[in-house]
Design a protein around this motif. Structure first.
Motif, PDB file in Angstrom:
ATOM      1  N   VAL A 164       0.835  -1.199   0.000  1.00 25.37           N
ATOM      2  CA  VAL A 164       0.000   0.000   0.000  1.00 25.37           C
ATOM      3  C   VAL A 164       0.871   1.251   0.000  1.00 25.37           C
ATOM      4  O   VAL A 164       0.613   2.221  -0.731  1.00 25.37           O
ATOM      5  N   ALA A 165       1.924   1.223   0.822  1.00 20.79           N
ATOM      6  CA  ALA A 165       2.821   2.376   0.906  1.00 20.79           C
ATOM      7  C   ALA A 165       3.512   2.636  -0.430  1.00 20.79           C
ATOM      8  O   ALA A 165       3.613   3.784  -0.878  1.00 20.79           O
ATOM      9  N   ASP A 166       3.963   1.568  -1.105  1.00 18.97           N
ATOM     10  CA  ASP A 166       4.638   1.738  -2.398  1.00 18.97           C
ATOM     11  C   ASP A 166       3.673   2.265  -3.457  1.00 18.97           C
ATOM     12  O   ASP A 166       4.046   3.089  -4.300  1.00 18.97           O
ATOM     13  N   THR A 167       2.432   1.809  -3.424  1.00 23.18           N
ATOM     14  CA  THR A 167       1.450   2.255  -4.419  1.00 23.18           C
ATOM     15  C   THR A 167       1.116   3.731  -4.251  1.00 23.18           C
ATOM     16  O   THR A 167       0.983   4.469  -5.234  1.00 23.18           O
ATOM     17  N   LEU A 168       0.988   4.174  -3.010  1.00 27.61           N
ATOM     18  CA  LEU A 168       0.596   5.560  -2.748  1.00 27.61           C
ATOM     19  C   LEU A 168       1.782   6.509  -2.644  1.00 27.61           C
ATOM     20  O   LEU A 168       1.595   7.717  -2.564  1.00 27.61           O
ATOM     21  N   GLY A 169       2.993   5.952  -2.598  1.00 23.80           N
ATOM     22  CA  GLY A 169       4.168   6.811  -2.502  1.00 23.80           C
ATOM     23  C   GLY A 169       4.389   7.373  -1.109  1.00 23.80           C
ATOM     24  O   GLY A 169       4.900   8.488  -0.976  1.00 23.80           O
ATOM     25  N   VAL A 170       3.990   6.634  -0.088  1.00 28.22           N
ATOM     26  CA  VAL A 170       4.206   7.054   1.295  1.00 28.22           C
ATOM     27  C   VAL A 170       5.051   5.995   1.981  1.00 28.22           C
ATOM     28  O   VAL A 170       5.405   4.972   1.391  1.00 28.22           O
ATOM     29  N   SER A 171       5.345   6.214   3.267  1.00 23.34           N
ATOM     30  CA  SER A 171       6.156   5.250   4.004  1.00 23.34           C
ATOM     31  C   SER A 171       5.285   4.181   4.651  1.00 23.34           C
ATOM     32  O   SER A 171       4.081   4.371   4.875  1.00 23.34           O
ATOM     33  N   ASN A 172       5.905   3.061   4.960  1.00 23.66           N
ATOM     34  CA  ASN A 172       5.214   1.966   5.655  1.00 23.66           C
ATOM     35  C   ASN A 172       4.713   2.428   7.019  1.00 23.66           C
ATOM     36  O   ASN A 172       3.622   2.051   7.477  1.00 23.66           O
ATOM     37  N   LYS A 173       5.496   3.293   7.649  1.00 21.83           N
ATOM     38  CA  LYS A 173       5.129   3.818   8.962  1.00 21.83           C
ATOM     39  C   LYS A 173       3.846   4.640   8.888  1.00 21.83           C
ATOM     40  O   LYS A 173       3.011   4.614   9.803  1.00 21.83           O
ATOM     41  N   THR A 174       3.661   5.375   7.784  1.00 18.40           N
ATOM     42  CA  THR A 174       2.453   6.185   7.618  1.00 18.40           C
ATOM     43  C   THR A 174       1.214   5.310   7.518  1.00 18.40           C
ATOM     44  O   THR A 174       0.184   5.588   8.138  1.00 18.40           O
ATOM     45  N   VAL A 175       1.305   4.223   6.739  1.00 17.90           N
ATOM     46  CA  VAL A 175       0.166   3.299   6.607  1.00 17.90           C
ATOM     47  C   VAL A 175      -0.147   2.659   7.954  1.00 17.90           C
ATOM     48  O   VAL A 175      -1.316   2.513   8.342  1.00 17.90           O
ATOM     49  N   SER A 176       0.893   2.272   8.674  1.00 20.47           N
ATOM     50  CA  SER A 176       0.684   1.684  10.003  1.00 20.47           C
ATOM     51  C   SER A 176       0.016   2.678  10.949  1.00 20.47           C
ATOM     52  O   SER A 176      -0.847   2.309  11.762  1.00 20.47           O
ATOM     53  N   LYS A 177       0.389   3.946  10.831  1.00 26.68           N
ATOM     54  CA  LYS A 177      -0.217   4.989  11.671  1.00 26.68           C
ATOM     55  C   LYS A 177      -1.695   5.143  11.353  1.00 26.68           C
ATOM     56  O   LYS A 177      -2.524   5.297  12.255  1.00 26.68           O
ATOM     57  N   TRP A 178      -2.066   5.064  10.070  1.00 25.71           N
ATOM     58  CA  TRP A 178      -3.474   5.158   9.705  1.00 25.71           C
ATOM     59  C   TRP A 178      -4.276   4.008  10.318  1.00 25.71           C
ATOM     60  O   TRP A 178      -5.342   4.211  10.873  1.00 25.71           O
ATOM     61  N   GLU A 179      -3.741   2.788  10.202  1.00 22.93           N
ATOM     62  CA  GLU A 179      -4.490   1.609  10.624  1.00 22.93           C
ATOM     63  C   GLU A 179      -4.531   1.449  12.139  1.00 22.93           C
ATOM     64  O   GLU A 179      -5.410   0.755  12.664  1.00 22.93           O
ATOM     65  N   SER A 180      -3.584   2.083  12.830  1.00 25.45           N
ATOM     66  CA  SER A 180      -3.605   2.010  14.295  1.00 25.45           C
ATOM     67  C   SER A 180      -4.525   3.054  14.917  1.00 25.45           C
ATOM     68  O   SER A 180      -4.755   3.052  16.123  1.00 25.45           O
ATOM     69  N   GLY A 181      -5.040   3.955  14.094  1.00 22.59           N
ATOM     70  CA  GLY A 181      -5.907   4.995  14.618  1.00 22.59           C
ATOM     71  C   GLY A 181      -5.157   6.180  15.169  1.00 22.59           C
ATOM     72  O   GLY A 181      -5.754   7.060  15.807  1.00 22.59           O
ATOM     73  N   ALA A 182      -3.829   6.244  14.939  1.00 21.24           N
ATOM     74  CA  ALA A 182      -3.027   7.367  15.444  1.00 21.24           C
ATOM     75  C   ALA A 182      -3.130   8.591  14.549  1.00 21.24           C
ATOM     76  O   ALA A 182      -2.649   9.664  14.920  1.00 21.24           O
ATOM     77  N   GLY A 183      -3.712   8.444  13.379  1.00 19.50           N
ATOM     78  CA  GLY A 183      -3.852   9.577  12.475  1.00 19.50           C
ATOM     79  C   GLY A 183      -4.717   9.209  11.297  1.00 19.50           C
ATOM     80  O   GLY A 183      -5.000   8.029  11.042  1.00 19.50           O
ATOM     81  N   LEU A 184      -5.160  10.220  10.574  1.00 17.22           N
ATOM     82  CA  LEU A 184      -5.999  10.019   9.387  1.00 17.22           C
ATOM     83  C   LEU A 184      -5.178  10.260   8.123  1.00 17.22           C
ATOM     84  O   LEU A 184      -4.189  11.000   8.155  1.00 17.22           O
ATOM     85  N   PRO A 185      -5.557   9.647   7.014  1.00 14.19           N
ATOM     86  CA  PRO A 185      -4.842   9.900   5.753  1.00 14.19           C
ATOM     87  C   PRO A 185      -4.909  11.367   5.370  1.00 14.19           C
ATOM     88  O   PRO A 185      -5.894  12.056   5.648  1.00 14.19           O
TER      89      PRO A 185
END
Length: 309
Positions: free
Chosen positions: A24-45
């Motif tokens: 997902v991170a590679d497709t959207l051009g973001v970091s793996n940490k960012t995707v993990s942050k979204w799914e943990s509820g620590a932040g929104l896209p």
């Protein structure tokens, strides 16, 4: 808004698509940490990434924000993701290109200082860092066209750093001359080389870029001939300029003020050189104006023909 619910929803969507966070991170051009942050509820896209993320999972942006559990069909998934990545790529290239131009301008302003080569080295590095994957030949073509003048300037700048100029100045002075006259000869050769080498280098960059792309960089046939013709015209004018001024310049550079009547002879030969150079300088500017006018005219005509085709 429950961010944990949204995060759990994003995680379920990803698992339903059988994708990893890294994919997902590679497709959207973001970091793996960012995707993990979204799914943990620590932040929104981010608002810019939200449409592409929704399209990737086949839902709507409202579904993600609401934490819906029922994915909906979305037929424009590739286009949404592609547009998002294209915008990111374009922004990254524009930033790198702008910084490269500013560094090249700084080199031009401080080129006679010992540390100016740092600007010259940093300029292509910034452009390289700003370069990203081109998803279409049109994008690649536009980028190469934008880089063509910069590549010509880089080539000229690195040629300047070679000992070529000393050899040319020695031939220009030929019989020794005074130190001041030698410095004058070096500066004259540098100035003349700008006008002579840049059109040739620009034409070479356009030709090499077209060969790499396996099709002309300038698609319109008449505009392409106008560009190459303008480069040839400017190079021809400079060759004639050098042929006309070479002998008077050689005589002036080889005159010593310690000779009998040296100062008066020096002044006479400088006047003879000026008399030969001034008409050719006028011809140069006329040729440059004509070349630009022809290129602009054909560029506008090509822009009008494009919608018709």
């Amino acid at each position: 808004m429950n961010m944990e619910k949204t995060g759990a929803y994003l995680a379920s969507l990803r698992k339903g698509r059988d994708m990893t966070q890294q994919q997902v991170a590679d497709t959207l051009g973001v970091s793996n940490k960012t995707v993990s942050k979204w799914e943990s509820g620590a932040g929104l896209p981010d608002i810019g990434a939200l449409p592409a993320l929704a399209a990737l999972y086949g839902v709507t942006a409202d579904d993600i924000l609401a934490g819906e559990t029922r994915p909906r069909a979305c037929g424009d998934t590739p286009s949404e993701v592609g547009l998002y990545l294209e915008r990111r790529s374009g922004l990254r290239f524009r930033i790198g290109y702008s910084v490269a131009v500013m560094l090249l301008a700084a080199w031009a302003a401080f080129q006679y200082t010992t540390w100016s080569w740092l600007f010259l080295l940093a300029s292509p590095i910034c452009l390289w860092l700003g370069w990203s994957t081109c998803r279409s030949k049109d994008t690649l073509r536009r980028r190469i066209l934008l880089c063509a003048p910069l590549c010509a300037l880089w080539a000229f700048a690195w040629i300047q750093r070679l000992n070529l100029w000393n050899a040319l100045a020695s031939a220009y002075v030929e019989r020794g001359g005074l130190l001041e006259q030698r410095l004058w000869a070096v500066q004259t050769m540098r100035r003349q080389a700008v006008w002579l080498l840049l059109p040739l280098l620009l034409a070479a960059v356009l030709a090499i870029g077209g060969a790499a792309l396996k099709e002309p960089l300038v698609r319109d046939r008449k505009l392409r001939f106008a560009v190459y013709g303008s480069c040839a015209l400017m190079a021809l004018v400079e060759i004639v300029y050098l042929a006309v001024c070479w002998q008077p310049a050689l005589l002036y550079a080889g005159t010593g003020v310690t000779q009998f009547g040296g100062e008066s002879t020096l002044a006479e030969r400088y006047q003879a050189l000026s008399a030969a150079a001034e008409p050719m300088a006028a011809v140069r500017w006329i040729a440059l104006g004509l070349a630009l006018a022809v290129c602009v005219y054909h560029a506008l005509r090509a822009r009008q023909r494009k919608p018709e085709n």
